[in-house]
Design a protein around this motif. Structure first.
Motif, PDB file in Angstrom:
ATOM      1  N   THR A  24     113.415  33.826   1.361  1.00  0.00           N
ATOM      2  CA  THR A  24     114.091  33.114   2.190  1.00  0.00           C
ATOM      3  C   THR A  24     115.213  32.164   2.149  1.00  0.00           C
ATOM      4  N   VAL A  25     116.206  32.445   2.864  1.00  0.00           N
ATOM      5  CA  VAL A  25     117.330  31.551   2.837  1.00  0.00           C
ATOM      6  C   VAL A  25     117.180  30.220   3.982  1.00  0.00           C
ATOM      7  N   GLU A  26     117.471  29.648   2.688  1.00  0.00           N
ATOM      8  CA  GLU A  26     117.831  27.924   3.222  1.00  0.00           C
ATOM      9  C   GLU A  26     119.595  27.503   3.473  1.00  0.00           C
ATOM     10  N   GLY A  27     118.989  26.688   4.190  1.00  0.00           N
ATOM     11  CA  GLY A  27     120.769  25.951   4.321  1.00  0.00           C
ATOM     12  C   GLY A  27     121.228  24.601   3.606  1.00  0.00           C
ATOM     13  N   ALA A  28     121.918  24.201   3.195  1.00  0.00           N
ATOM     14  CA  ALA A  28     122.516  22.942   3.183  1.00  0.00           C
ATOM     15  C   ALA A  28     121.223  21.697   3.752  1.00  0.00           C
ATOM     16  N   SER A  29     120.618  21.616   4.865  1.00  0.00           N
ATOM     17  CA  SER A  29     119.937  20.408   5.045  1.00  0.00           C
ATOM     18  C   SER A  29     118.961  20.711   5.188  1.00  0.00           C
ATOM     19  N   GLY A  30     118.345  21.548   4.718  1.00  0.00           N
ATOM     20  CA  GLY A  30     117.029  22.276   4.492  1.00  0.00           C
ATOM     21  C   GLY A  30     115.899  23.307   5.135  1.00  0.00           C
ATOM     22  N   GLY A  31     116.492  23.484   5.943  1.00  0.00           N
ATOM     23  CA  GLY A  31     116.488  24.265   7.487  1.00  0.00           C
ATOM     24  C   GLY A  31     116.474  26.141   7.073  1.00  0.00           C
ATOM     25  N   THR A  32     115.253  26.676   7.039  1.00  0.00           N
ATOM     26  CA  THR A  32     115.282  28.306   7.396  1.00  0.00           C
ATOM     27  C   THR A  32     116.605  28.659   7.907  1.00  0.00           C
ATOM     28  N   LEU A  33     117.366  29.428   7.321  1.00  0.00           N
ATOM     29  CA  LEU A  33     118.494  30.744   8.312  1.00  0.00           C
ATOM     30  C   LEU A  33     118.290  31.633   8.299  1.00  0.00           C
ATOM     31  N   ASP A  34     117.199  32.196   7.400  1.00  0.00           N
ATOM     32  CA  ASP A  34     116.600  33.728   7.350  1.00  0.00           C
ATOM     33  C   ASP A  34     115.779  33.975   6.307  1.00  0.00           C
ATOM     34  N   GLN A  35     114.817  35.114   7.009  1.00  0.00           N
ATOM     35  CA  GLN A  35     113.597  35.948   6.192  1.00  0.00           C
ATOM     36  C   GLN A  35     113.334  36.184   6.333  1.00  0.00           C
ATOM     37  N   GLU A  36     112.730  37.664   5.069  1.00  0.00           N
ATOM     38  CA  GLU A  36     112.524  38.969   5.001  1.00  0.00           C
ATOM     39  C   GLU A  36     112.083  39.651   4.249  1.00  0.00           C
ATOM     40  N   ILE A  37     111.182  40.116   4.184  1.00  0.00           N
ATOM     41  CA  ILE A  37     110.351  40.545   3.819  1.00  0.00           C
ATOM     42  C   ILE A  37     110.921  41.766   2.624  1.00  0.00           C
ATOM     43  N   ARG A  38     111.076  42.279   1.950  1.00  0.00           N
ATOM     44  CA  ARG A  38     111.062  44.212   1.520  1.00  0.00           C
ATOM     45  C   ARG A  38     109.796  44.652   0.408  1.00  0.00           C
ATOM     46  N   ASP A  39     109.602  45.713   0.632  1.00  0.00           N
ATOM     47  CA  ASP A  39     109.006  46.079  -0.821  1.00  0.00           C
ATOM     48  C   ASP A  39     109.589  46.864  -1.661  1.00  0.00           C
ATOM     49  N   ILE A  40     109.393  46.716  -3.050  1.00  0.00           N
ATOM     50  CA  ILE A  40     109.961  47.507  -3.732  1.00  0.00           C
ATOM     51  C   ILE A  40     109.136  48.174  -4.714  1.00  0.00           C
ATOM     52  N   ASP A  41     109.558  49.272  -5.171  1.00  0.00           N
ATOM     53  CA  ASP A  41     108.767  49.971  -6.483  1.00  0.00           C
ATOM     54  C   ASP A  41     109.189  50.130  -7.764  1.00  0.00           C
ATOM     55  N   VAL A  42     108.337  48.817  -8.111  1.00  0.00           N
ATOM     56  CA  VAL A  42     109.022  49.030  -9.680  1.00  0.00           C
ATOM     57  C   VAL A  42     108.625  50.211 -10.590  1.00  0.00           C
TER      58      VAL A  42
END
Length: 169
Positions: A24-42
């Motif tokens: 989740t990417v938040e702006g300086a004022s606290g609002g959400t700018l973008d969200q992403e879900i990724r599956d990673i194979d560790v």
């Protein structure tokens, strides 16, 4: 005017297997700018097989910038996989094998259809935590979509990884 923020990295320990990463990417004022879900194979680096870590790509627009990135063990990788033909790309990868064995690495450039175009030189890395490096000058490669296939071999077997690249004019 405020100085631009320096690139940042986030690292964390994760168990081997699939991990769902929610960003989740938040702006300086606290609002959400973008969200992403990724599956990673560790990967599980405790096995007795040869394996590869996740390749890290670094973009350099000039030769001095490439030299600086190459010498910097804390350089921050590029998030994207789209590069200009004027860019140089440094690829760092870590190979693992059982015991003290050091896997040998080779790489090839493949076109969109998966056909080999050329061999790509792989050199040993002096950066801690990295075993091999590749430097790609993109000025001789036409614009398009490509794959860099990295193969590591040891007595314990073989592992491969593919890195997709899009080269623009």
């Amino acid at each position: 005017a405020a100085a631009p923020a320096a690139p940042q990295r986030l690292t964390f320990d994760a168990p081997p297997g699939k991990v769902e990463l929610r960003i989740t990417v938040e702006g300086a004022s606290g609002g959400t700018l973008d969200q992403e879900i990724r599956d990673i194979d560790v990967p599980d680096f405790t096995t007795t097989e040869v394996s590869l870590g996740t390749p890290r790509l670094y973009r350099a627009r000039t030769l001095p910038e490439l030299r600086s990135i190459t010498a910097d063990p804390n350089a921050v990788p590029s998030a994207g996989r789209e590069f200009s033909r004027t860019d140089r790309v440094l690829v760092r990868v870590s190979a693992y094998a059982p015991g003290t064995e050091k896997p040998e690495a080779t790489a090839v450039l493949l076109n969109r259809a998966g056909t080999k175009m050329s061999d790509v030189p792989v050199t040993p890395s002096t950066i801690p935590g990295t075993t091999h490096e590749i430097t790609l000058g993109l000025n001789t490669i036409p614009a398009g979509e490509y794959l860099v296939e990295i193969t590591v071999k040891s007595a314990a077997g073989e592992a491969k990884t593919l890195i997709p690249l899009r080269i623009t004019s």
